[in-house]
Enzyme design. Structure first.
Site, PDB file in Angstrom:
ATOM      1  N   CYS A   9     -59.347  47.636-101.195  1.00 49.06           N
ATOM      2  CA  CYS A   9     -58.490  48.795-100.945  1.00 49.06           C
ATOM      3  C   CYS A   9     -57.049  48.378-100.667  1.00 49.06           C
ATOM      4  O   CYS A   9     -56.772  47.436 -99.955  1.00 49.06           O
ATOM      5  CB  CYS A   9     -59.058  49.673 -99.845  1.00 49.06           C
ATOM      6  SG  CYS A   9     -59.244  48.920 -98.258  1.00 49.06           S
ATOM      7  N   CYS A  63     -52.426  53.038 -93.693  1.00 47.83           N
ATOM      8  CA  CYS A  63     -53.448  53.020 -92.652  1.00 47.83           C
ATOM      9  C   CYS A  63     -52.843  52.485 -91.363  1.00 47.83           C
ATOM     10  O   CYS A  63     -51.944  51.657 -91.393  1.00 47.83           O
ATOM     11  CB  CYS A  63     -54.599  52.112 -93.096  1.00 47.83           C
ATOM     12  SG  CYS A  63     -56.018  52.147 -91.992  1.00 47.83           S
ATOM     13  N   GLU A  76     -55.104  55.020-103.677  1.00 46.35           N
ATOM     14  CA  GLU A  76     -56.012  54.499-104.695  1.00 46.35           C
ATOM     15  C   GLU A  76     -57.407  55.095-104.657  1.00 46.35           C
ATOM     16  O   GLU A  76     -57.879  55.539-103.623  1.00 46.35           O
ATOM     17  CB  GLU A  76     -56.180  52.991-104.481  1.00 46.35           C
ATOM     18  CG  GLU A  76     -54.874  52.279-104.430  1.00 46.35           C
ATOM     19  CD  GLU A  76     -55.060  50.785-104.247  1.00 46.35           C
ATOM     20  OE1 GLU A  76     -54.053  50.102-104.218  1.00 46.35           O
ATOM     21  OE2 GLU A  76     -56.215  50.326-104.136  1.00 46.35           O
ATOM     22  N   CYS A  80     -64.756  56.028-105.005  1.00 41.41           N
ATOM     23  CA  CYS A  80     -64.287  55.599-103.693  1.00 41.41           C
ATOM     24  C   CYS A  80     -62.953  56.301-103.460  1.00 41.41           C
ATOM     25  O   CYS A  80     -62.017  56.149-104.231  1.00 41.41           O
ATOM     26  CB  CYS A  80     -64.120  54.079-103.714  1.00 41.41           C
ATOM     27  SG  CYS A  80     -63.405  53.430-102.221  1.00 41.41           S
ATOM     28  N   CYS A 105     -56.100  46.071 -89.923  1.00 39.85           N
ATOM     29  CA  CYS A 105     -57.051  44.960 -90.122  1.00 39.85           C
ATOM     30  C   CYS A 105     -56.336  43.824 -90.857  1.00 39.85           C
ATOM     31  O   CYS A 105     -55.639  44.058 -91.847  1.00 39.85           O
ATOM     32  CB  CYS A 105     -58.271  45.434 -90.913  1.00 39.85           C
ATOM     33  SG  CYS A 105     -59.191  46.739 -90.069  1.00 39.85           S
ATOM     34  N   CYS A 156     -56.811  43.185 -94.792  1.00 43.42           N
ATOM     35  CA  CYS A 156     -56.826  44.365 -95.675  1.00 43.42           C
ATOM     36  C   CYS A 156     -55.449  44.667 -96.223  1.00 43.42           C
ATOM     37  O   CYS A 156     -54.463  44.706 -95.475  1.00 43.42           O
ATOM     38  CB  CYS A 156     -57.362  45.558 -94.888  1.00 43.42           C
ATOM     39  SG  CYS A 156     -57.390  47.069 -95.851  1.00 43.42           S
TER      40      CYS A 156
HETATM   41  N1  SAH Z   1     -60.952  52.417 -92.661  1.00 37.74           N
HETATM   42  C1  SAH Z   1     -62.303  52.470 -93.097  1.00 37.74           C
HETATM   43  C2  SAH Z   1     -62.487  52.717 -94.575  1.00 37.74           C
HETATM   44  C3  SAH Z   1     -61.610  51.978 -95.563  1.00 37.74           C
HETATM   45  S1  SAH Z   1     -61.872  50.293 -95.966  1.00 37.74           S
HETATM   46  C4  SAH Z   1     -63.057  51.249 -92.661  1.00 37.74           C
HETATM   47  O1  SAH Z   1     -62.452  50.328 -92.130  1.00 37.74           O
HETATM   48  O2  SAH Z   1     -64.278  51.221 -92.786  1.00 37.74           O
HETATM   49  C5  SAH Z   1     -63.422  50.121 -96.758  1.00 37.74           C
HETATM   50  C6  SAH Z   1     -64.032  48.751 -96.512  1.00 37.74           C
HETATM   51  O3  SAH Z   1     -63.351  47.701 -97.221  1.00 37.74           O
HETATM   52  C7  SAH Z   1     -64.009  48.346 -95.043  1.00 37.74           C
HETATM   53  O4  SAH Z   1     -65.226  47.784 -94.683  1.00 37.74           O
HETATM   54  C8  SAH Z   1     -62.902  47.303 -95.027  1.00 37.74           C
HETATM   55  O5  SAH Z   1     -62.991  46.488 -93.904  1.00 37.74           O
HETATM   56  C9  SAH Z   1     -63.155  46.612 -96.349  1.00 37.74           C
HETATM   57  N2  SAH Z   1     -62.063  45.780 -96.840  1.00 37.74           N
HETATM   58  C10 SAH Z   1     -60.742  45.852 -96.600  1.00 37.74           C
HETATM   59  N3  SAH Z   1     -60.083  44.882 -97.244  1.00 37.74           N
HETATM   60  C11 SAH Z   1     -61.000  44.170 -97.912  1.00 37.74           C
HETATM   61  C12 SAH Z   1     -60.951  43.020 -98.757  1.00 37.74           C
HETATM   62  N4  SAH Z   1     -59.806  42.435 -99.036  1.00 37.74           N
HETATM   63  N5  SAH Z   1     -62.111  42.581 -99.269  1.00 37.74           N
HETATM   64  C13 SAH Z   1     -63.289  43.180 -99.004  1.00 37.74           C
HETATM   65  N6  SAH Z   1     -63.414  44.249 -98.212  1.00 37.74           N
HETATM   66  C14 SAH Z   1     -62.271  44.744 -97.671  1.00 37.74           C
END
Ligand code: SAH
Length: 363
Positions: free
Chosen positions: A337, A116, A96, A109, A120, A123
């Site tokens: 994401c 990944c 995406e 973005c 997390c 996510c």
């Molecule tokens: N792997 C990298 C970059 C991708 S995610 C990282 O972790 O920084 C980009 C951002 O979106 C990160 O801060 C991630 O924690 C956040 N993110 C993931 N899922 C999310 C959600 N459901 N709502 C808000 N932010 C989210």
């Protein structure tokens, strides 16, 4: 077959010579690719014989937008891409991007991986597991394709889409250099941002290699135990080590670091959490970006209210820590994401046969 998208001008000149051509042919190909050419037939200043030869020996391996969702309110556009060279031809080969309009220019973005490994808990990208790294051409392809489908120029990128950029360092580094190339897009380093979940070796390398590119670190919790619970990467690189690496980064580069903090109701948005933030981040050359979590049903977490986010920002500001609440971009359109891909997979499971028709409807 060689993928020409993602090659530097020098590499393309060499490639032309290897094909028995003059180096300037490489330059012509480079210019076409940077203007978003998707086929060799479009490269009308190349002799037809060379175009045929290129078709047989090389490819333009970027990606194609297969689905778009626009937020009519703010013009944010979520794009689902499919790689030109899919490994399996399934939805697992989709990733995406989010196109965002700002007063100072348009931003994309970008995804750095399909899926990944970081896992997390909040996510959507983590849910489908890891498929593969994207190469520099596939990252550049997202920018070119987003410009094609939106009709707008992109002057900034943030690598905050699917994937962990420092788990794919070489390809990400090449992509940043391609964007910056004077003969290419000539994008300023300061218009690029890379976001990491906290891979410390990557942060150290990045400080050496790209001191002018913005760095964002996804922090989300300020206790070691709590962070490990929602971000498994913390079990390898602890919070203490991460904050130390962040301090080393700012000492070395003199650049302000952005800490991303996704506000999850009841999990990390209590007064105690705010006190910890103030205690641990006070005095650092940093900025805190508060993002009310976008709800992903499958994860069971919910975001804090915007009111709470603003309260927290104010408390941080009062304590001398610059803080902003991220503009709620594209909340109507599964903006976090991995969410659009997740939806697509769910839809595909029900209506796989309608897929090709759907593509032509949407693009
Ligand atoms: N792997 C990298 C970059 C991708 S995610 C990282 O972790 O920084 C980009 C951002 O979106 C990160 O801060 C991630 O924690 C956040 N993110 C993931 N899922 C999310 C959600 N459901 N709502 C808000 N932010 C989210």
């Amino acid at each position: 077959m060689k993928n020409l998208l993602g090659m530097t001008m020098e590499e393309l000149k060499l490639f032309a010579v290897e094909m028995g051509e003059k180096p300037f042919r490489g330059k012509q190909i480079y210019n076409w690719l940077n203007q978003g050419a998707r086929s060799f037939d479009e490269m009308t200043n190349l002799p037809k014989t060379l175009r045929e030869k290129l078709k047989a020996e090389a490819q333009i391996g970027g990606c194609r937008a297969i689905r778009m969702q626009e937020d009519k309110g703010d013009g944010t556009c979520k794009i689902l891409f499919e790689a030109d060279t899919p490994a399996s031809g399934t939805p697992a080969d989709t990733f995406e991007g989010v196109f965002m309009r700002y007063s100072y220019g348009n931003s994309l973005c970008v995804s750095s991986q399909i899926g990944c490994k970081m896992g997390c808990k909040f996510c959507a990208s983590a849910l489908g597991g890891f498929v593969r790294n994207l190469d520099a051409g596939e990252m550049l392809g997202q920018v070119l394709e987003a410009e094609r489908v939106t009709g707008c120029t992109i002057s900034r990128i943030v690598i905050m889409g699917m994937g962990e950029p420092f788990d794919n360092y070489e390809n990400v580094a090449k992509f940043l250099r391609l964007l910056h190339a004077e003969e290419g897009r000539n994008m300023s380093w300061r218009n690029m941002t890379v976001s990491t979940s906290g891979l410390i070796p990557g942060i150290q390398r990045f400080a050496e290699d790209f001191p002018q590119v913005n760095l964002a670190i996804s922090l989300h919790r300020l206790t070691n135990e709590g962070r490990s619970r929602i971000m498994p990467v913390n079990q390898k690189y602890s919070l203490g080590q991460l904050l130390e690496a962040a301090r080393d980064y700012t000492d070395k580069t003199h650049r302000r670091i952005t800490f991303e903090y996704a506000l999850i109701e009841g999990e990390n948005d209590t007064d105690k959490d705010v006190e910890l933030m103030i205690k641990k981040l006070g005095g650092m050359l940093c900025h805190v970006n508060l993002i009310p979590l976008n709800k992903v049903d499958e994860t069971g977490f919910s975001g804090s209210s915007r009111k709470r986010a603003h309260e927290i920002a104010e408390r941080l500001e009062n304590a001398g820590i610059p803080a902003t609440v991220r503009r709620q971009l594209g909340s109507e359109i599964d903006g976090a994401c991995g969410q659009l891909r997740l939806r697509q997979q769910a839809t595909e499971a029900h209506t796989s046969k309608r897929r090709s028709a759907e593509h032509s409807d949407q693009i």
